[in-house]
Design a protein around this motif. Structure first.
Motif, PDB file in Angstrom:
ATOM      1  N   LYS A 248       2.582  -8.774  -5.392  1.00  0.00           N
ATOM      2  CA  LYS A 248       1.596  -7.720  -5.657  1.00  0.00           C
ATOM      3  C   LYS A 248       0.330  -8.251  -6.324  1.00  0.00           C
ATOM      4  O   LYS A 248      -0.353  -7.539  -7.055  1.00  0.00           O
ATOM      5  N   ASN A 249       0.015  -9.500  -6.043  1.00  0.00           N
ATOM      6  CA  ASN A 249      -1.249 -10.066  -6.484  1.00  0.00           C
ATOM      7  C   ASN A 249      -2.260  -9.964  -5.347  1.00  0.00           C
ATOM      8  O   ASN A 249      -1.907 -10.127  -4.170  1.00  0.00           O
ATOM      9  N   LEU A 250      -3.517  -9.693  -5.688  1.00  0.00           N
ATOM     10  CA  LEU A 250      -4.548  -9.569  -4.670  1.00  0.00           C
ATOM     11  C   LEU A 250      -5.005 -10.953  -4.222  1.00  0.00           C
ATOM     12  O   LEU A 250      -5.361 -11.793  -5.036  1.00  0.00           O
TER      13      LEU A 250
ATOM     14  N   ARG B  34       1.254 -12.108   6.812  1.00  0.00           N
ATOM     15  CA  ARG B  34       2.448 -11.879   7.616  1.00  0.00           C
ATOM     16  C   ARG B  34       2.225 -10.683   8.530  1.00  0.00           C
ATOM     17  O   ARG B  34       1.351  -9.854   8.277  1.00  0.00           O
ATOM     18  N   VAL B  35       3.022 -10.602   9.560  1.00  0.00           N
ATOM     19  CA  VAL B  35       2.978  -9.416  10.412  1.00  0.00           C
ATOM     20  C   VAL B  35       3.328  -8.205   9.559  1.00  0.00           C
ATOM     21  O   VAL B  35       4.292  -8.209   8.804  1.00  0.00           O
TER      22      VAL B  35
ATOM     23  N   CYS C  51      -8.925  -8.857   2.040  1.00  0.00           N
ATOM     24  CA  CYS C  51      -7.957  -9.116   0.986  1.00  0.00           C
ATOM     25  C   CYS C  51      -6.680  -8.340   1.258  1.00  0.00           C
ATOM     26  O   CYS C  51      -6.660  -7.405   2.083  1.00  0.00           O
ATOM     27  N   PHE C  52      -5.610  -8.733   0.570  1.00  0.00           N
ATOM     28  CA  PHE C  52      -4.320  -8.056   0.717  1.00  0.00           C
ATOM     29  C   PHE C  52      -3.490  -8.332  -0.530  1.00  0.00           C
ATOM     30  O   PHE C  52      -3.771  -9.247  -1.307  1.00  0.00           O
ATOM     31  N   PHE C  53      -2.462  -7.513  -0.714  1.00  0.00           N
ATOM     32  CA  PHE C  53      -1.531  -7.728  -1.814  1.00  0.00           C
ATOM     33  C   PHE C  53      -0.324  -8.502  -1.278  1.00  0.00           C
ATOM     34  O   PHE C  53       0.324  -8.081  -0.313  1.00  0.00           O
ATOM     35  N   ASN C  54      -0.046  -9.659  -1.913  1.00  0.00           N
ATOM     36  CA  ASN C  54       1.084 -10.463  -1.454  1.00  0.00           C
ATOM     37  C   ASN C  54       2.402  -9.887  -1.980  1.00  0.00           C
ATOM     38  O   ASN C  54       2.424  -8.822  -2.610  1.00  0.00           O
TER      39      ASN C  54
END
Length: 611
Positions: A349-351, A373-374, A343-346
């Protein structure tokens, strides 16, 4: 004299409780068939009985949670359940409703649930005086505050050390009842604290929009065992009666190792149960469910404890994306495997989560590339290989034995002594027959007596007499070993030390003479209890209110102002947020009140939002 330190684990059911014992827990707590503060985690009588037998073999304890507040109609059934679980062999009863103390209970140790909000020396001293054997401390306490309680009491102190945190003082949250008619004190909390909220000021300006303003990170005090012991804690509790088996196994093993390390370097302290566990994995708290970790207030108010951007598990940081292709990316840092969940925060800032479909050398092929993204920092919230290991049998717990084997012309005696000093012997008649190779026979006797297989034992030492034993068929040796160990198990269970405890009936004064609805009095027996102890005026529980509008529905040591660097105790930041402040979830509006002297925040229900 050795002071035992108890590692206490959650049991969603008997199987998870038994796994916790196998992985090193000294005790487990499991929900009663009814009236548990986690209503979804209640267990039937057969489950509780099965767990008790397994735990008692290792001299580990089983505590039954019957810790909701009760109506007058429910008190008789609760009493019957308590008598039933005592008869099964339960070692303690975790309660919140003091009305139960007005009934004829069996001599089972009574434990004050954290739902009673046990946060002051005066409160704990009272509970000790009326016969509680242990107090589960409020999670918000610092080591300094725990130390003050310890200096004024002698009762056992239990502290949460790991798991999910209630943002409110336990037992003092009424938000779920107010807006969903689901009372946390009745075991059916809807967890509105994990919802999205918008923060606005007195002028109506939106300060934070649709974030998880009341959602806290998870507790992790694995690095604070020494300071907790110094403060007076002797029982270390892991939260999670709704968690799955991989969480229980990993977290219990991690804390078992941490507490054992403390015991090894501090003479005078020991384990609270028998046997030792070996694992097929390396415990790692970062590789199991967590929302990010906090030490909460154990060292005072220092860190940011909320997780505004998500209420879900984040997991372990595994590195950043270094390169990308059409359907793959590359990452610096940890090795990943097929089936891992990342997972990551876009940018908002949503997971965002996705699954790893395939790993080919350095290239990671996910089921979705959207938003990656890089430079994106990735977290692994599902470690596929680690979870796969934990779904299997991943620990073995064994009690050390010494075996003395004696053969004479009339038969054989196998004497067993375990690590707790319990002794047993098993005799079998067998005619003496000379062995062609006595030395080889002696080796075979040793080998077969130490083959404990799937039993809860390991043999540390074997002595064999005489040095030149007679011939014994190998099948007979195996039968003798099985019978000797089965007999010793019966001896251990019969000798299990059960400690009776009775509530004390007297009129020692309660620390307060007036009580509001926060005392959670829902039945006549509870009212009778407090009046007997000197309370002159009291209110009935929040659950009895016809209209909760205008009432404080949450009291917490967590502070949104502190989280947003706008603490009113810091002069240069006082004007950063214009009071009063409000939060809303799109359906209900709440006013925030700040008691800076006590460092508390109150959440007051303003009412439904009209649309």
């Amino acid at each position: 004299m050795t002071t035992p330190l108890e590692l206490l684990a959650p049991a969603k059911n008997a199987d998870l409780g038994m796994a916790a014992i196998d992985h090193g827990a000294d005790a487990v707590y499991i929900g009663a068939p009814r009236f548990s503060a986690r209503s979804e985690a209640g267990s039937d009588v057969a489950d509780i009985s099965r767990l008790i037998r397994h735990a008692h073999l290792y001299y580990a304890r089983v505590y039954v949670a019957l810790n909701t507040i009760l109506t007058d109609a429910e008190i008789p059934l609760a009493r019957d359940i308590i008598h039933t679980v005592y008869a099964l062999g339960a070692d303690g009863l975790i309660i919140q409703d003091v009305g139960l103390l007005e009934r004829d209970l069996p001599p089972i140790p009574i434990i004050a649930s954290t739902q009673m909000h046990n946060d002051t020396p005066e409160k704990v001293k009272f509970l000790e005086a009326v016969g509680f054997s242990r107090v589960i401390l409020a999670r918000e306490l610092s080591c300094e505050e725990i130390g003050r309680i310890r200096r004024e009491t002698t009762i056992d102190l239990e502290s949460f050390v790991h798991g999910a945190l209630c943002v409110s003082y336990s037992g003092q949250c009424y938000m779920s009842q107010a807006v969903a008619q689901r009372s946390g004190n009745r075991g059916v909390c809807a967890q509105p604290c994990r919802s999205r909220y918008t923060l606005s000021d007195r002028t109506g300006n939106t300060l934070v929009e649709r974030k998880f303003l009341l959602s806290l990170k998870d507790l992790n005090l694995s690095g604070h065992i020494a300071s907790l012991v110094d403060a007076g804690v002797t029982a270390f509790k892991i939260e999670g009666r709704l968690k799955e088996i991989d969480y229980v196994k990993n977290v219990v093993a991690a804390y078992r190792m941490a507490i054992d390390q403390y015991i090894q370097t501090h003479p005078g302290y020991g384990r609270a149960s028998s046997g030792s566990s070996t694992y097929t994995f390396s415990p790692d708290l970062d590789r199991t469910f967590n929302r990010g970790y906090t030490t909460y207030f154990i060292d005072g108010r220092k860190e940011k404890i909320a997780s505004f951007d998500t209420q879900k598990a984040i997991g372990q940081s595994v590195g950043r994306v270094t390169a990308m292709g059409k359907d793959f990316f590359e990452i610096s840092g940890s090795e990943l495997e097929n089936g891992d969940g990342l997972c990551f925060f876009n940018r908002e800032k949503n997971l965002v989560g996705f699954r790893v479909d395939q790993v080919r050398e350095k290239r990671i092929y996910p089921n979705s590339m959207q938003g990656i993204r890089v430079g994106t920092r990735l977290f692994r919230n599902h470690d596929h290989a680690f979870c796969r290991t934990l779904k299997k049998r991943s620990a073995k717990r064994q009690i050390a034995l010494e075996i003395r084997f004696e053969q004479n012309p009339d038969g054989i005696r196998v004497a067993v002594t375990d690590e707790d000093g319990h002794q047993s012997h098993f005799d079998q008649r067998l005619a003496w027959e000379p062995a062609n190779h006595p030395e080889r026979m002696k080796k075979q006797i040793h080998t077969h007596l130490t083959r404990t297989g799937d039993t809860p034992y390991t043999v540390a030492r074997v002595s064999i007499r005489p040095d030149t034993p007679g011939f014994i068929p190998l099948s007979t040796l195996n039968e003798i070993r099985r019978n000797a160990l089965d007999h010793h198990t019966r001896i251990r269970l019969k000798a299990y030390p059960r400690i009776p405890c009775h509530p004390v009936s007297h009129s020692v004064p309660y620390p307060q003479s007036e009580l509001t609805h926060t005392a959670n009095i829902l039945n006549d027996h509870a009212e009778q209890f407090y009046r007997r102890h000197g309370v002159r005026r009291l209110e009935r529980a929040f659950e009895t209110l016809a209209d909760p509008t205008g009432k404080t529905v949450m009291t917490t040591r967590y502070c949104i102002r502190h989280q947003m660097d706008a603490c009113l105790k810091t002069p240069q930041k006082q004007g950063k947020l214009e009071a009063p402040l409000y939060i809303d979830d799109g359906r209900h509006r709440y006013r925030l009140e700040f008691d800076c002297k006590s460092c508390r925040m109150h959440v007051v229900l303003e009412g439904p939002i009209r649309k």
